[in-house]
Motif scaffolding. Sequence first.
Motif, PDB file in Angstrom:
ATOM      1  N   PHE A  79       3.832   6.638 -14.106  1.00 26.80           N
ATOM      2  CA  PHE A  79       4.405   5.303 -14.213  1.00 26.80           C
ATOM      3  C   PHE A  79       3.452   4.443 -15.039  1.00 26.80           C
ATOM      4  CE2 PHE A  79       6.383   6.900 -10.339  1.00 26.80           C
ATOM      5  CZ  PHE A  79       7.692   6.457 -10.471  1.00 26.80           C
ATOM      6  N   PRO A  80       3.939   3.833 -16.127  1.00 23.19           N
ATOM      7  CA  PRO A  80       3.064   2.976 -16.925  1.00 23.19           C
ATOM      8  C   PRO A  80       2.705   1.704 -16.155  1.00 23.19           C
ATOM      9  CG  PRO A  80       5.310   2.924 -17.777  1.00 23.19           C
ATOM     10  CD  PRO A  80       5.284   3.933 -16.671  1.00 23.19           C
ATOM     11  N   LYS A  81       1.641   1.070 -16.581  1.00 23.99           N
ATOM     12  CA  LYS A  81       1.182  -0.156 -15.916  1.00 23.99           C
ATOM     13  C   LYS A  81       2.277  -1.204 -15.808  1.00 23.99           C
ATOM     14  CE  LYS A  81      -3.663   0.384 -16.969  1.00 23.99           C
ATOM     15  NZ  LYS A  81      -4.844  -0.121 -17.647  1.00 23.99           N
ATOM     16  N   SER A  82       3.164  -1.254 -16.797  1.00 24.19           N
ATOM     17  CA  SER A  82       4.241  -2.250 -16.773  1.00 24.19           C
ATOM     18  C   SER A  82       5.180  -2.066 -15.582  1.00 24.19           C
ATOM     19  CB  SER A  82       5.048  -2.202 -18.072  1.00 24.19           C
ATOM     20  OG  SER A  82       5.673  -0.939 -18.214  1.00 24.19           O
TER      21      SER A  82
ATOM     22  N   ALA B 240      16.308   4.682 -11.370  1.00 24.04           N
ATOM     23  CA  ALA B 240      16.527   4.277 -12.764  1.00 24.04           C
ATOM     24  C   ALA B 240      15.228   4.370 -13.565  1.00 24.04           C
ATOM     25  CB  ALA B 240      17.094   2.866 -12.816  1.00 24.04           C
ATOM     26  N   LEU B 241      14.127   3.944 -12.965  1.00 21.88           N
ATOM     27  CA  LEU B 241      12.834   4.024 -13.650  1.00 21.88           C
ATOM     28  C   LEU B 241      12.433   5.474 -13.912  1.00 21.88           C
ATOM     29  CD1 LEU B 241      10.829   1.292 -11.705  1.00 21.88           C
ATOM     30  CD2 LEU B 241      11.800   1.116 -14.002  1.00 21.88           C
ATOM     31  N   ILE B 242      12.639   6.328 -12.916  1.00 24.03           N
ATOM     32  CA  ILE B 242      12.328   7.748 -13.093  1.00 24.03           C
ATOM     33  C   ILE B 242      13.198   8.343 -14.197  1.00 24.03           C
ATOM     34  CG2 ILE B 242      12.509  10.029 -12.007  1.00 24.03           C
ATOM     35  CD1 ILE B 242      11.636   8.629  -9.375  1.00 24.03           C
ATOM     36  N   GLY B 243      14.470   7.998 -14.205  1.00 27.55           N
ATOM     37  CA  GLY B 243      15.369   8.473 -15.256  1.00 27.55           C
ATOM     38  C   GLY B 243      14.886   8.056 -16.628  1.00 27.55           C
ATOM     39  N   ASP B 244      14.461   6.792 -16.757  1.00 26.08           N
ATOM     40  CA  ASP B 244      13.937   6.295 -18.035  1.00 26.08           C
ATOM     41  C   ASP B 244      12.689   7.071 -18.454  1.00 26.08           C
ATOM     42  OD1 ASP B 244      15.974   4.414 -18.039  1.00 26.08           O
ATOM     43  OD2 ASP B 244      14.666   2.733 -17.480  1.00 26.08           O
TER      44      ASP B 244
ATOM     45  N   PHE C 110       0.837  -1.203   0.000  1.00 25.96           N
ATOM     46  CA  PHE C 110       0.000   0.000   0.000  1.00 25.96           C
ATOM     47  C   PHE C 110       0.869   1.251   0.000  1.00 25.96           C
ATOM     48  CE2 PHE C 110      -2.064   3.469   2.306  1.00 25.96           C
ATOM     49  CZ  PHE C 110      -3.171   3.676   1.498  1.00 25.96           C
ATOM     50  N   CYS C 111       1.883   1.277   0.865  1.00 24.30           N
ATOM     51  CA  CYS C 111       2.766   2.436   0.935  1.00 24.30           C
ATOM     52  C   CYS C 111       3.590   2.591  -0.340  1.00 24.30           C
ATOM     53  CB  CYS C 111       3.659   2.369   2.168  1.00 24.30           C
ATOM     54  SG  CYS C 111       2.745   2.698   3.702  1.00 24.30           S
ATOM     55  N   ALA C 112       3.947   1.480  -0.972  1.00 19.79           N
ATOM     56  CA  ALA C 112       4.686   1.549  -2.236  1.00 19.79           C
ATOM     57  C   ALA C 112       3.862   2.299  -3.279  1.00 19.79           C
ATOM     58  CB  ALA C 112       5.034   0.145  -2.730  1.00 19.79           C
ATOM     59  N   ILE C 113       2.555   2.027  -3.331  1.00 23.40           N
ATOM     60  CA  ILE C 113       1.674   2.729  -4.266  1.00 23.40           C
ATOM     61  C   ILE C 113       1.576   4.201  -3.877  1.00 23.40           C
ATOM     62  CG2 ILE C 113      -0.708   2.919  -5.119  1.00 23.40           C
ATOM     63  CD1 ILE C 113       0.906   0.523  -6.253  1.00 23.40           C
ATOM     64  N   GLN C 114       1.500   4.491  -2.588  1.00 21.93           N
ATOM     65  CA  GLN C 114       1.440   5.876  -2.133  1.00 21.93           C
ATOM     66  C   GLN C 114       2.714   6.635  -2.526  1.00 21.93           C
ATOM     67  OE1 GLN C 114      -1.355   7.347  -0.707  1.00 21.93           O
ATOM     68  NE2 GLN C 114      -2.171   5.390  -1.406  1.00 21.93           N
TER      69      GLN C 114
ATOM     70  N   TRP D 214       2.949   9.803  -5.073  1.00 22.48           N
ATOM     71  CA  TRP D 214       3.607  11.037  -4.637  1.00 22.48           C
ATOM     72  C   TRP D 214       4.680  11.442  -5.637  1.00 22.48           C
ATOM     73  CZ3 TRP D 214       8.284  13.087  -3.272  1.00 22.48           C
ATOM     74  CH2 TRP D 214       8.293  14.226  -2.481  1.00 22.48           C
ATOM     75  N   LEU D 215       5.472  10.469  -6.102  1.00 25.35           N
ATOM     76  CA  LEU D 215       6.518  10.754  -7.085  1.00 25.35           C
ATOM     77  C   LEU D 215       5.928  11.235  -8.403  1.00 25.35           C
ATOM     78  CD1 LEU D 215       8.907   7.745  -6.377  1.00 25.35           C
ATOM     79  CD2 LEU D 215       9.408  10.167  -5.964  1.00 25.35           C
ATOM     80  N   GLU D 216       4.827  10.628  -8.832  1.00 30.98           N
ATOM     81  CA  GLU D 216       4.177  11.091 -10.056  1.00 30.98           C
ATOM     82  C   GLU D 216       3.768  12.556  -9.935  1.00 30.98           C
ATOM     83  OE1 GLU D 216       2.075   7.173 -12.059  1.00 30.98           O
ATOM     84  OE2 GLU D 216       0.908   8.331 -10.621  1.00 30.98           O
ATOM     85  N   ALA D 217       3.158  12.912  -8.821  1.00 29.61           N
ATOM     86  CA  ALA D 217       2.709  14.292  -8.621  1.00 29.61           C
ATOM     87  C   ALA D 217       3.893  15.249  -8.504  1.00 29.61           C
ATOM     88  CB  ALA D 217       1.837  14.380  -7.368  1.00 29.61           C
TER      89      ALA D 217
END
Length: 96
Positions: A63-66, A81-85, A46-50, A54-57
């Motif tokens: 973050f794509p569904k994948s 690394a994902l954010i960089g991509d 749950f916190c991982a999704i939160q 937060w990072l998206e905002a």
Amino acid sequence: MKTEIISSETSIEIIRRAMEVKGGLPVAAASLSVEADLYAAGLSPFCAIQVMLWLEAELGVEFPKSMLQRRSMATMATIAALIGDLLQAEARPRAA
């Protein structure tokens, strides 16, 4: 924050802040190495999704569904690394 290419170091600082604000960890995010297993440190799904929301905002990315899987949030290095991509993909000119 506007979408822009950010350094890995800045990315880690932002991720640490997200962990402090939304991660619900029993330890300070600053005390963890960038390679530490966040789930072993106490991150719940749950916190991982939160954290991801937060990072998206904060960064103006989506973050794509994948990327919506446990291993995407396993370490701060993985998240960086994902954010960089994502930021690099958004910065590339699109073909007309």
